[in-house]
Design an enzyme around this catalytic site. Structure first.
Site, short mmCIF file in Angstrom:
data_model
loop_
_atom_site.label_atom_id
_atom_site.label_comp_id
_atom_site.label_asym_id
_atom_site.label_seq_id
_atom_site.Cartn_x
_atom_site.Cartn_y
_atom_site.Cartn_z
CB CYS A 189 36.16 7.79 -8.29
SG CYS A 189 35.66 7.06 -6.75
NE ARG B 20 34.45 8.94 -13.90
CZ ARG B 20 34.27 7.92 -14.70
NH1 ARG B 20 33.61 8.09 -15.83
NH2 ARG B 20 34.72 6.73 -14.39
CD1 TRP C 249 28.84 7.56 -5.98
CD2 TRP C 249 29.73 5.55 -5.54
NE1 TRP C 249 27.81 6.69 -5.73
CE2 TRP C 249 28.31 5.45 -5.46
CE3 TRP C 249 30.48 4.41 -5.30
CZ2 TRP C 249 27.66 4.26 -5.18
CZ3 TRP C 249 29.82 3.22 -5.01
CH2 TRP C 249 28.43 3.16 -4.95
CG ASN D 68 37.53 5.15 -10.66
OD1 ASN D 68 36.73 4.57 -9.91
ND2 ASN D 68 37.19 5.62 -11.84
N GLY D 69 38.41 2.55 -8.16
CA GLY D 69 38.35 1.09 -8.16
C GLY D 69 38.31 0.57 -6.74
CD GLU E 276 14.77 4.57 -18.67
OE1 GLU E 276 15.14 3.58 -18.01
OE2 GLU E 276 15.41 5.63 -18.70
CE LYS F 210 16.26 8.10 -16.28
NZ LYS F 210 16.81 7.03 -17.02
CD GLU G 224 18.17 6.71 -12.75
OE1 GLU G 224 19.35 6.41 -12.88
OE2 GLU G 224 17.46 7.01 -13.73
CG HIS H 92 -1.37 -11.67 -11.63
ND1 HIS H 92 -2.22 -12.73 -11.47
CD2 HIS H 92 -1.33 -11.42 -12.96
CE1 HIS H 92 -2.66 -13.12 -12.65
NE2 HIS H 92 -2.14 -12.33 -13.57
CE LYS I 75 25.75 9.47 -17.84
NZ LYS I 75 24.30 9.22 -18.00
C1 G6P Z 1 24.24 4.00 -13.76
C2 G6P Z 1 23.60 5.28 -14.24
C3 G6P Z 1 22.41 4.98 -15.15
C4 G6P Z 1 22.85 4.07 -16.28
C5 G6P Z 1 23.54 2.80 -15.76
C6 G6P Z 1 24.19 2.01 -16.87
O1 G6P Z 1 23.40 3.35 -12.89
O2 G6P Z 1 23.16 6.06 -13.15
O3 G6P Z 1 21.92 6.18 -15.70
O4 G6P Z 1 21.75 3.69 -17.04
O5 G6P Z 1 24.58 3.15 -14.85
O6 G6P Z 1 25.20 2.80 -17.45
P1 G6P Z 1 25.82 2.54 -18.87
O7 G6P Z 1 26.92 3.55 -18.97
O8 G6P Z 1 26.33 1.14 -18.88
O9 G6P Z 1 24.75 2.75 -19.89
#
Ligand code: G6P
Length: 584
Positions: free
Chosen positions: A2, A28, A71, A97-98, A462, A466, A469, A485, A579
């Site tokens: 949010c 956000r 969100w 927010n929260g 990673e 990506k 996502e 396995h 984010k």
């Molecule tokens: C969310 C974002 C990711 C990020 C993760 C951790 O899931 O979508 O891109 O890696 O949070 O975020 P941070 O701000 O703690 O690195």
């Protein structure tokens, strides 16, 4: 999670200023949004479900406005559930927010005499405020209302020509301009107006009006001098420029960021290396992409510094608290510095008397403020929801720290410089076009399997993250040795298999795994310093020692980006994600 943006000041286009602020904060949360302004003692609100995109508002001119981009947590994505929420008299507006954990209890009581129009937990706060304001001024009523909430929250409310803020969780930044004042979830949204900011601490409240900003202790109401700081980000660093998306812009920023780290971080690298050296039990924690950076760190400390630094994901770390002692060191990795599972992890570590060091990108973030020792990534605002540049910045720092610990600091810098040169070559036309063509070839597949061993194992995870996502293709990254396995059962003719095969001790093993996948018909895509017969496609990445983990990660980032674009997905705002994950 949010985004909140509020304005009060000399300009009379508060609605537009708030809307622009929300557009900068949209990463956000982007389920729905809303703006409220004050107009001749009445409130005018506009709310919409869906992304802001190029939206415009048709609200009257005003000197005070407040907005929110959502969100969803409590209640579906509807206009009724979007913020701001109003009280029954429609003179108080509120954004949040929260999560209000005791909202059902509060709602039960309030329902008797208030009209509820949404399913949100937020709406209870505005009705609480409505009751309390009968006997108290706006700021006192807010403090009293906030005290009744259980959970970690940040709220901003508008009444008349004032904005009142309270928080005990979720970030809030206050901006001090010339005759104008701002409140925002993130400093980058304030950046076009002012670089003078103060980060509101937990258990603080603030009142903003045309004359300035006052900060108070939330519990006692005693006024506190706000600690202002100057942001060193440039406004254009938060803008798209000539790039079609933030994700690709941020991928291309990586050489510059790593050069900055090489140039400016040596003292901090030495100090954190000393911290780790003198600890007894060091832990790396992160979530999502930051967790992969932390796992990469575990390999780097083992390989380079011959030191076991434990890795865990933030959400699991609490279950390992039994290992923490006052001699432990927790190194928390977080781009935003606000991820709730990281904040909880470090709270726990601090309670156990352990020391906390952090690698974060956001000055003044909760993690930054709570840490005993901190290093800023210096990656500039990261707007794309999926993390790219903050990932490689963390790895670069961990690599330098591990090198420093092993007494090979200078060699570490040399390798990183060489890696930067290789990234620049990679980002030049030829390789990028090759990766784009590859994305075109595999864009309609349902599954992609990615393998690496050793340092390339977190790189594989990673790359898979990506791809998941941003392109919504199911991708799985796993250690090459685990292939037999289970995962090999899933390889069918033409299944894309991405294989990281750098010039290290993992080469032989990973090529054998590639052969086994090829024998089942897999389409083998090698990311390696040299071509091999087993590769159907080959992306060349020159050997730069352990720095290859960074360059290989960038190949994964580019592939994910092109897959998203070719599948017509928005790489910057993937569905269901946000984010900054500030709720459990
Ligand atoms: C969310 C974002 C990711 C990020 C993760 C951790 O899931 O979508 O891109 O890696 O949070 O975020 P941070 O701000 O703690 O690195």
């Amino acid at each position: 999670m949010c985004g909140i943006f509020g304005y009060v000041g000399k300009k009379n286009n508060a609605a537009e200023i708030v809307l622009e602020g929300l557009k900068r904060l949209e990463y956000r949360g982007y389920d729905s949004w809303g703006v409220v302004v004050e107009d001749k003692a009445c409130l005018r609100v506009e709310r919409k479900a869906g992304k802001i995109g190029e939206a415009k508002v048709s609200l009257p001119s005003s000197h005070v406005g407040l907005g929110h981009t959502r969100w969803a947590t409590h209640g579906g994505v509807t206009v009724q559930n979007s913020h701001p929420h109003l009280d029954c008299t429609e003179t108080i507006a509120l954004v949040h927010n929260g999560i209000v954990e005791n909202f059902s209890e509060l709602k039960k009581e309030l329902k008797e005499k208030h009209r509820f129009t949404s399913e949100t937990d937020t709406e209870v706060i505005v009705h609480l405020l409505e009751d309390l304001i009968q006997t108290k001024n706006f700021s006192e009523a807010m403090r009293e209302a906030f005290k009744k909430l259980i959970g970690l929250n940040a709220v901003v409310s508008l009444k008349g020509n004032q904005l009142v803020v309270a928080k005990n969780g979720s970030p809030i930044v206050l901006g001090f301009g010339e005759g104008e004042f701002f409140v925002s979830s993130d400093a980058s949204a304030i950046l076009p107006y002012t670089k003078n900011v103060a980060f509101l601490e937990d258990n603080q409240a603030a009142v903003l009006d045309a004359s300035g900003i006052k900060v108070f202790n939330l519990s006692t109401g005693v006024e506190i001098e706000p600690k202002t700081q100057k942001l060193d980000w440039e406004p254009e660093s938060a803008e798209l420029g000539n790039f079609p998306h933030f994700m690709v812009k941020e991928i291309y920023e990586q050489p510059k960021i790593l050069e900055g780290i090489i140039k400016t971080s040596s003292r901090q690298v030495e100090e954190l290396a000393d911290f780790i050296r003198s600890s007894y039990g060091a832990f790396l924690v992160g979530c999502g992409t930051a967790a992969h950076a932390a796992l990469t760190g575990q390999y780097l400390f083992s390989r380079i510094a011959k030191r076991h630094v434990n890795f865990n994901v933030g959400s699991e770390f609490g279950y390992l608290e039994h290992f923490l002692t006052p001699r432990s060191l927790v190194v928390a990795l977080s781009q935003s510095g606000e991820t709730i599972d990281i904040i909880d992890s470090i709270k726990l570590a601090l309670e156990k008397g352990a020391k906390v060091a952090s690698l974060t990108n956001v000055l003044g973030s909760t993690l930054y403020r709570m840490s005993d020792y901190k290093i800023l990534l210096g990656a500039g605002p990261e707007k794309s929801v999926c993390a790219t540049k903050s990932f490689t910045a963390k790895i670069a720092l961990l690599f330098l720290i591990a090198s420093q610990l092993s007494g090979t600091g200078k060699e570490g810098v040399r390798i990183l410089e060489q890696t930067v040169r290789e990234i620049k070559r990679l980002l030049d036309k030829e390789t990028v076009e090759k990766i784009e063509k590859l994305a075109e070839k595999i864009k309609d597949k349902n599954h992609i399997y990615i393998v690496g061993r050793g340092l390339s194992y977190p790189v594989s995870m990673e790359a898979a993250l990506k791809i998941k996502e941003v392109s919504y293709i199911h991708a799985e990254g796993f250690p090459g040795g685990e292939l037999k396995h289970g995962v090999i059962a899933l390889i069918e003719p033409e299944t894309p298999c991405l294989v990281f095969a750098p010039n290290d001790e993992t080469y032989g093993g990973i090529i054998s795994g590639a052969m086994e996948m090829k024998a089942r018909g897999g389409h083998i895509i090698g990311v390696s310093f040299k071509d091999a017969d087993v590769f159907d496609d080959w992306i060349k990445v020159e050997d730069t020692g352990d720095g290859t983990a960074i360059t290989n990660s960038i190949v994964g980032q580019l592939l994910a980006y092109f897959l998203a674009v070719k599948r017509k997905c928005d790489p910057d705002k993937p569905r269901n994600l946000a984010k900054s994950v500030t709720v459990k």
